[in-house]
Write a protein that holds these residues in place. Structure first.
Motif, mmCIF file in Angstrom:
data_model
loop_
_atom_site.group_PDB
_atom_site.id
_atom_site.type_symbol
_atom_site.label_atom_id
_atom_site.label_comp_id
_atom_site.label_asym_id
_atom_site.label_seq_id
_atom_site.Cartn_x
_atom_site.Cartn_y
_atom_site.Cartn_z
ATOM 1 N N ASP A 27 0.960 -1.198 -0.299
ATOM 2 C CA ASP A 27 0.577 0.263 -0.501
ATOM 3 C C ASP A 27 0.746 0.819 -0.010
ATOM 4 N N GLU A 28 2.259 0.961 0.460
ATOM 5 C CA GLU A 28 3.273 2.152 0.026
ATOM 6 C C GLU A 28 3.822 2.129 -1.274
ATOM 7 N N ALA A 29 3.843 1.271 -2.178
ATOM 8 C CA ALA A 29 4.353 1.856 -3.271
ATOM 9 C C ALA A 29 4.240 2.475 -4.108
ATOM 10 N N GLY A 30 3.521 3.453 -4.029
ATOM 11 C CA GLY A 30 3.567 4.526 -4.898
ATOM 12 C C GLY A 30 4.593 5.705 -4.174
ATOM 13 N N SER A 31 4.383 5.521 -2.539
ATOM 14 C CA SER A 31 6.038 6.362 -2.226
ATOM 15 C C SER A 31 6.501 6.453 -2.267
ATOM 16 N N PHE A 32 7.410 4.882 -2.493
ATOM 17 C CA PHE A 32 8.384 4.091 -2.584
ATOM 18 C C PHE A 32 8.961 4.883 -3.699
ATOM 19 N N VAL A 50 -3.637 -12.278 -10.116
ATOM 20 C CA VAL A 50 -2.740 -10.826 -9.552
ATOM 21 C C VAL A 50 -3.461 -9.668 -9.621
ATOM 22 N N LYS A 51 -4.492 -9.685 -10.743
ATOM 23 C CA LYS A 51 -4.524 -7.949 -10.777
ATOM 24 C C LYS A 51 -5.916 -7.970 -10.310
ATOM 25 N N ARG A 52 -6.810 -9.675 -10.076
ATOM 26 C CA ARG A 52 -7.488 -9.877 -9.121
ATOM 27 C C ARG A 52 -7.432 -9.847 -7.558
ATOM 28 N N LEU A 53 -6.232 -10.512 -7.300
ATOM 29 C CA LEU A 53 -5.932 -10.251 -5.737
ATOM 30 C C LEU A 53 -5.478 -8.901 -5.098
ATOM 31 N N TYR A 54 -4.771 -8.358 -5.560
ATOM 32 C CA TYR A 54 -4.430 -7.378 -5.620
ATOM 33 C C TYR A 54 -3.460 -5.609 -6.464
ATOM 34 N N PHE A 59 -2.793 -0.096 -7.917
ATOM 35 C CA PHE A 59 -3.375 1.525 -8.662
ATOM 36 C C PHE A 59 -3.381 2.214 -7.572
ATOM 37 N N ASP A 60 -4.393 1.922 -6.381
ATOM 38 C CA ASP A 60 -5.117 2.938 -5.719
ATOM 39 C C ASP A 60 -3.872 3.626 -5.021
ATOM 40 N N SER A 61 -2.702 3.012 -4.687
ATOM 41 C CA SER A 61 -1.492 3.729 -3.847
ATOM 42 C C SER A 61 -0.372 3.962 -5.125
ATOM 43 N N ARG A 63 -1.856 5.993 -7.854
ATOM 44 C CA ARG A 63 -2.757 6.977 -7.726
ATOM 45 C C ARG A 63 -3.288 8.448 -6.678
ATOM 46 N N ARG A 64 -2.593 7.730 -5.219
ATOM 47 C CA ARG A 64 -1.945 8.354 -4.419
ATOM 48 C C ARG A 64 -1.145 9.177 -4.613
ATOM 49 N N SER A 65 0.020 8.540 -4.742
ATOM 50 C CA SER A 65 1.056 9.387 -5.280
ATOM 51 C C SER A 65 1.029 10.040 -6.360
ATOM 52 N N GLY A 66 -0.176 10.031 -7.478
ATOM 53 C CA GLY A 66 -0.316 11.577 -8.773
ATOM 54 C C GLY A 66 -0.106 10.811 -9.297
ATOM 55 N N PHE A 67 0.247 9.014 -9.751
ATOM 56 C CA PHE A 67 0.962 8.431 -11.166
ATOM 57 C C PHE A 67 -0.518 7.892 -12.339
ATOM 58 N N ASP A 68 -0.854 8.868 -13.459
ATOM 59 C CA ASP A 68 -1.427 8.188 -14.092
ATOM 60 C C ASP A 68 -0.825 6.956 -14.610
ATOM 61 N N VAL A 69 -2.374 5.976 -14.520
ATOM 62 C CA VAL A 69 -1.851 4.559 -14.389
ATOM 63 C C VAL A 69 -3.573 3.381 -15.402
ATOM 64 N N GLU A 70 -2.386 2.850 -16.271
ATOM 65 C CA GLU A 70 -2.898 1.821 -17.111
ATOM 66 C C GLU A 70 -2.515 -0.151 -16.149
#
Length: 371
Positions: A27-32, A50-54, A59-61, A63-70
């Motif tokens: 959940d801290e991946a974005g900040s790292f 993995v997409k289904r589980l995590y 994605f949310d982490s 986005r919280r750090s300001g990244f566009d995500v696909e």
């Protein structure tokens, strides 16, 4: 809340990168990533499971750090390394990359297959873009998630050749959350344990003894035991890769212990054996060769085999013709056109041996069950 965080660095000059190992850090991946990677847009390559589980948590982490995500997902298993998935990933990545304000990087979020596919995409798109590994299997955490090797399988005639097409392209960051192993099936834990045992065999009697003493804890997903096993494995591979990134000095070749025959078994079985399972067979075959050639005491070979059996890994070949394994062996890049093997001299010490007789290799494979 994240706990038990360790870090180390792969020293490769301008290609150096950090490996962060921890529990509950997804959940801290974005900040790292924000602190370590240049870019504002993350293209995630992952598996459907993995997409289904995590997938949402990552994605949310981000986005919280300001990244566009696909997110781009492929089927589970070795089939995810098919060339058609590579082409589809490049197509989707190119479309995601169209807005001029985007600076794109990749995230490989999965096991060894995802790391191979995603690393190859990152290494070939625009002649190489940054990428992050977030491994989700013990195999990827302990071994394939670092070192920069990537590739896809290729069909030659009727045979699927493992990693036939590939590149060496180093990641910008490896982020390892051992808590992701909680949802991993036991067979996959055991599959990854094969590579951890390999590291102990070639470089660390301490790691090998730790696995002997804590095997059940690791298989039962005791996080403290897994954390130590993964951390030691990373340090072993980091040291080797830092000394011989492109395998030109023969040092990195030691990581191929069990892989020469193991890859051939894996390919000849049409991937019925998981990678770590095939490597376990490759290790005992290499030990059989080493004992026959006078390099390895039989008692040490028996100790290694006993641990593999205790772990639930195969040590005999079932349902594959010896000739099919020998044919696959000759296609493998580690064979280099000549009989070359990594052998163990004692637990924690290995070397590369040239000139191993093809007749001896074939005999050992046949004695291990090749029909």
């Amino acid at each position: 809340m994240a706990k038990t965080v360790d870090s180390l660095k792969i020293e490769l000059g301008e290609r150096s990168y950090e490996i962060i190992v921890g529990e509950k850090i997804l959940d801290e991946a974005g900040s790292f990533i924000k602190r370590k990677v240049r870019g504002n847009s993350a293209f995630i390559i992952t598996s459907k499971t993995v997409k289904r589980l995590y997938g949402k948590r990552l994605f949310d982490s981000l986005r919280r750090s300001g990244f566009d995500v696909e997110i781009f997902s492929v089927e589970d298993g070795e089939g995810g390394k098919d060339i058609n998935y590579y082409i589809s990933a490049i197509r989707d990545l190119s479309k995601f990359d169209e807005p001029i304000e985007r600076v794109v990087f990749l995230i490989n979020f999965g096991g060894g297959v995802i790391g191979d596919l995603g690393g190859f995409v990152a290494g070939t798109y625009r002649r190489g873009i940054p990428y992050v590994h977030i491994p989700t299997t013990l195999l990827a955490m302990a071994d394939s998630g670092i070192g920069g090797k990537s590739g896809i399988d290729f069909i030659s005639g009727r045979k699927k050749i493992k990693n036939k097409v590939g590149v060496i392209h180093q990641p910008s960051l490896v982020l390892c959350d051992i808590a992701l192993l909680q949802t991993l099936p036991e067979r996959e834990i055991v599959n990854g344990l094969s590579e951890v045992i390999k590291h102990g065999c070639i470089k660390s009697s301490e790691l090998f003894s730790f696995i002997e003493e804590n095997l059940e804890k690791i298989i039962n997903k005791n996080m403290d035991a897994i954390f130590r096993a993964v951390s030691i494995s990373y340090r072993i591979k980091a040291e080797i890769v830092s000394m011989d990134e492109r395998e030109t000095l023969g040092i990195r070749t030691l990581l191929n212990y069990g892989h020469t025959i193991g890859h051939a078994v894996e390919s000849a079985s049409n991937m019925r054996y998981l990678h770590g399972e095939a490597v376990a067979i490759g290790m005992v075959c290499a030990n059989d060769i080493a004992t026959r050639m006078g390099f390895l005491d039989k008692s040490i070979a028996e100790r290694i085999e006993k641990l593999l059996v205790r772990a639930g890994l195969p040590v005999n070949i079932k349902g594959i013709k010896t000739r099919a394994i020998m044919d696959a062996l000759k296609h493998d890049k580690k064979f280099m056109g000549k009989p070359r093997m990594v052998i163990i001299k004692k637990v924690g010490e290995a070397e590369v041996v040239d000139g191993v007789s093809l007749e001896l290799i074939e005999e050992v494979i046949r004695n291990r069950g090749g029909s």
